[in-house]
Design a protein around this motif. Structure first.
Motif, PDB file in Angstrom:
ATOM      1  N   LEU A 132       0.845  -1.213   0.133  1.00 15.03           N
ATOM      2  CA  LEU A 132      -0.049  -0.064  -0.002  1.00 15.03           C
ATOM      3  C   LEU A 132       0.924   1.148   0.068  1.00 15.03           C
ATOM      4  O   LEU A 132       0.729   2.403  -0.724  1.00 15.03           O
ATOM      5  N   MET A 133       2.225   1.083   0.447  1.00 11.78           N
ATOM      6  CA  MET A 133       2.953   2.536   0.703  1.00 11.78           C
ATOM      7  C   MET A 133       3.322   2.630  -0.468  1.00 11.78           C
ATOM      8  O   MET A 133       3.670   3.937  -1.120  1.00 11.78           O
ATOM      9  N   GLU A 134       3.783   1.519  -1.568  1.00  8.07           N
ATOM     10  CA  GLU A 134       4.100   1.545  -2.699  1.00  8.07           C
ATOM     11  C   GLU A 134       3.083   2.637  -3.686  1.00  8.07           C
ATOM     12  O   GLU A 134       3.239   3.427  -4.363  1.00  8.07           O
ATOM     13  N   VAL A 135       1.800   2.383  -3.394  1.00 12.63           N
ATOM     14  CA  VAL A 135       0.702   2.989  -4.106  1.00 12.63           C
ATOM     15  C   VAL A 135       1.026   4.581  -3.518  1.00 12.63           C
ATOM     16  O   VAL A 135       0.848   5.716  -4.345  1.00 12.63           O
ATOM     17  N   CYS A 136       0.920   4.908  -2.214  1.00  8.95           N
ATOM     18  CA  CYS A 136       1.089   6.259  -1.677  1.00  8.95           C
ATOM     19  C   CYS A 136       2.302   6.747  -2.421  1.00  8.95           C
ATOM     20  O   CYS A 136       2.282   7.911  -2.741  1.00  8.95           O
ATOM     21  N   ARG A 137       3.547   6.007  -2.609  1.00  7.27           N
ATOM     22  CA  ARG A 137       4.726   6.810  -3.145  1.00  7.27           C
ATOM     23  C   ARG A 137       4.447   7.086  -4.536  1.00  7.27           C
ATOM     24  O   ARG A 137       4.865   8.028  -4.808  1.00  7.27           O
ATOM     25  N   MET A 138       3.725   6.177  -5.537  1.00  9.26           N
ATOM     26  CA  MET A 138       3.541   6.471  -6.648  1.00  9.26           C
ATOM     27  C   MET A 138       2.480   7.923  -6.723  1.00  9.26           C
ATOM     28  O   MET A 138       2.897   8.568  -7.794  1.00  9.26           O
ATOM     29  N   ARG A 139       1.778   7.901  -6.061  1.00  2.00           N
ATOM     30  CA  ARG A 139       0.881   9.013  -6.017  1.00  2.00           C
ATOM     31  C   ARG A 139       1.330  10.130  -5.152  1.00  2.00           C
ATOM     32  O   ARG A 139       0.754  11.092  -5.094  1.00  2.00           O
TER      33      ARG A 139
END
Length: 526
Positions: free
Chosen positions: A124-131
């Motif tokens: 989920l952190m990867e998604v946050c980082r992407m955005r």
């Protein structure tokens, strides 16, 4: 106009994400307690009655103790309007969570002090980082034995790939847990294990003041001073801009179950967290303070209310003001629509709203008009992007167990698919319906809900499939040839698009090698 921008600035829309069991639902509940949205915590157990937490209201969630559907809750706190989107931590529902992250401006991550960062949280952190979504971390369960807080900080940095800065610091842990020193506000919060009351907080501008010993004893006082010195030596000063850019995560420590450290988190959160941000549509960037209303559907939920067979589409307001009974354009269908009973949610209670501002989430009654990702505007052709359907990883044939209830079954499947719980395909080979999900648990949820909400009985048949790929090709003849040769692997999705159902990675690789002109997509967004 001043009033409008004030309304935007006082909004804080965020999601709470974590691994199952890290204490997310408990934290949500405690935040609602501060906002006065609920008056009693679900943690209150009397002899026979256990009030379940307000955000897990679906029957299957109560049985299994996990959050399956994302709940939306709004409350007022100290002049701020806070919208929490509680997300399912269970990995079978990751897709729901990814979509929810498109509708929030910031995120709070809950980490269990004993278990540290777990896989789901990392994803989920990867998604946050992407955005580039700003993140605050709450390290939970300090009233239990766990790991050294410095070890936890190191792990957060390496696992979540983000710089961290503690804004509160625990004094001991587990049985010896005495409280938290609030670095952000320079005060000491003393802990007495209690489910309902927040204990005294004492202002300590000068940590070297010998008074400290009177509160926490000599050993802990010396350790706290040493720790704080180390923190200011090792970690950079807290910079709000770095947090807002998504480069730095402030960290708070506490125990959500005992309502400890939660208020510090909330007070700092409302102060530093971003108000609604501009959102990218395919056509242009949409700013929250534009006059015209725009919004998109990020979630559809069937049967919020078992007494009424209706769905609710959750719309995130992106710009302008949403007004009840106004005409808005449903961009995909080109139709104008008006909504006489839009709702907002306070935990389980929903109430009809007359207006909503950017950052707010509005529930619109849906009789099958909406799909996830749909845009509503005052006439402009806009398409918000970034709401993927992932390629399912598990597949089963769904069979009707009660021929008298075929209509109910089909309606139920359609509504549940609209919600994005799973995806449905029709095999071109034998015309059977295949359900694809990202996790085993979803099959149980579908079966349970079909029975309890639609009175339809289904049974599952095994099918061995490896992946579903959406295919496209500029050369019509190549595509036709492919479909002929792979006839037994072909299916159609609900939009009528061609999907290749490979039963092994070998079959998929061979197909990609044999047909270089065909593009294989693993999400439905292309």
């Amino acid at each position: 106009m001043g009033n409008f921008s004030e309304e935007i600035n006082r909004r804080r829309t965020f999601a709470i994400i974590s691994h199952p069991d890290a204490g997310k639902t408990t934290l949500t509940e405690k935040l609602l307690l501060f906002g006065g949205a609920i008056h009693i915590a679900g943690a209150v157990k009397s002899n026979k009655i256990k009030k379940t937490a307000t955000s897990d209201w679906m029957e299957i969630e109560k049985q299994r103790g996990i959050s399956v559907a994302t709940s939306v809750m709004g409350f007022e706190y100290e002049g701020y309007k806070i919208n929490i989107l509680d997300t399912p931590g269970h990995q079978d529902f990751a897709e729901d969570t990814y979509r929810t992250l498109t509708a929030v401006d910031s995120v709070i991550i809950v980490v269990d002090v004993a278990k540290g960062v777990e896989m789901q949280t990392r994803k989920l952190m990867e998604v946050c980082r992407m955005r580039k979504t700003p993140v605050i971390i709450f390290v939970n369960k300090l009233d239990r034995e766990g790991r050294d807080p410095f070890d936890i900080l190191d792990e957060l940095e390496s696992e979540l790939k983000i710089a961290v800065r503690p804004l509160s610091w625990p004094i001991n842990i587990g049985q010896r847990f005495k409280g938290v020193y609030n670095i952000y506000e320079k005060n000491l919060n003393l802990y007495t294990p209690s489910k309902q009351v927040v204990t005294e907080s004492v202002e300590f501008k000068d940590i070297n003041n010998p008074e400290l010993e009177n509160y926490i004893g000599q050993g802990d006082a010396e350790k706290l001073r040493a720790d704080l010195e180390l923190i200011s030596g090792v970690y950079p000063e807290f910079e709000k801009d770095e947090y807002l850019k998504g480069n730095l995560a402030p960290v708070f420590f506490g125990s959500a179950l005992n309502n400890f450290g939660v208020k510090e988190l909330l007070d700092c959160f409302v102060e530093i967290a971003p108000s609604p941000k501009p959102i990218n549509a395919l056509e242009r960037e949409v700013k929250p303070d534009e006059e015209k209303f725009t919004g998109f559907v990020f979630k559809i939920h069937a049967n919020m209310d078992p007494n009424h067979r209706s769905c609710i589409a959750f719309v995130k307001v992106c710009s302008g003001k949403f007004v009840r009974n106004e005409n808005y354009k449903h961009v995909r269908s080109g139709k104008m629509m008006r909504f006489s009973s839009p709702t907002a949610f306070m935990a389980q209670k929903k109430s009809v709203v007359d207006e909503a501002y950017p950052g707010d989430i509005v529930g619109l009654p849906d009789t099958g008009n909406f799909k996830i990702g749909d845009t509503l505007t005052q006439g402009e052709e806009l398409h918000f992007k970034g709401l993927p359907s992932f390629s399912p990883e598990m597949f089963k044939y769904i069979e009707n167990n009660d021929p008298m209830k075929t209509k109910q079954l089909n309606k139920g499947i359609d509504q549940l698919m609209d919600e994005g719980v799973a995806q449905s395909f029709i095999s071109q080979y034998n015309n059977r319906r295949i359900i694809g999900t990202v996790g085993q648990l979803q099959f149980e949820v579908i079966q349970y809900r079909l029975l309890h909400e639609y009175g339809a009985q289904c049974k599952w048949d095994a099918i061995s499939l490896y992946k579903a790929c959406w295919i496209e090709c500029d050369d019509e003849a190549v595509l036709e040839n492919f479909k002929k040769r792979k006839h037994q692997y072909m299916a159609k999705d609900r939009e009528g698009r061609d999907v290749f159902m490979a039963d092994s990675s070998y079959v998929l690789q061979m197909a990609q090698t044999d047909f270089p002109k065909i593009k294989f997509h693993f999400t439905s967004e292309f």
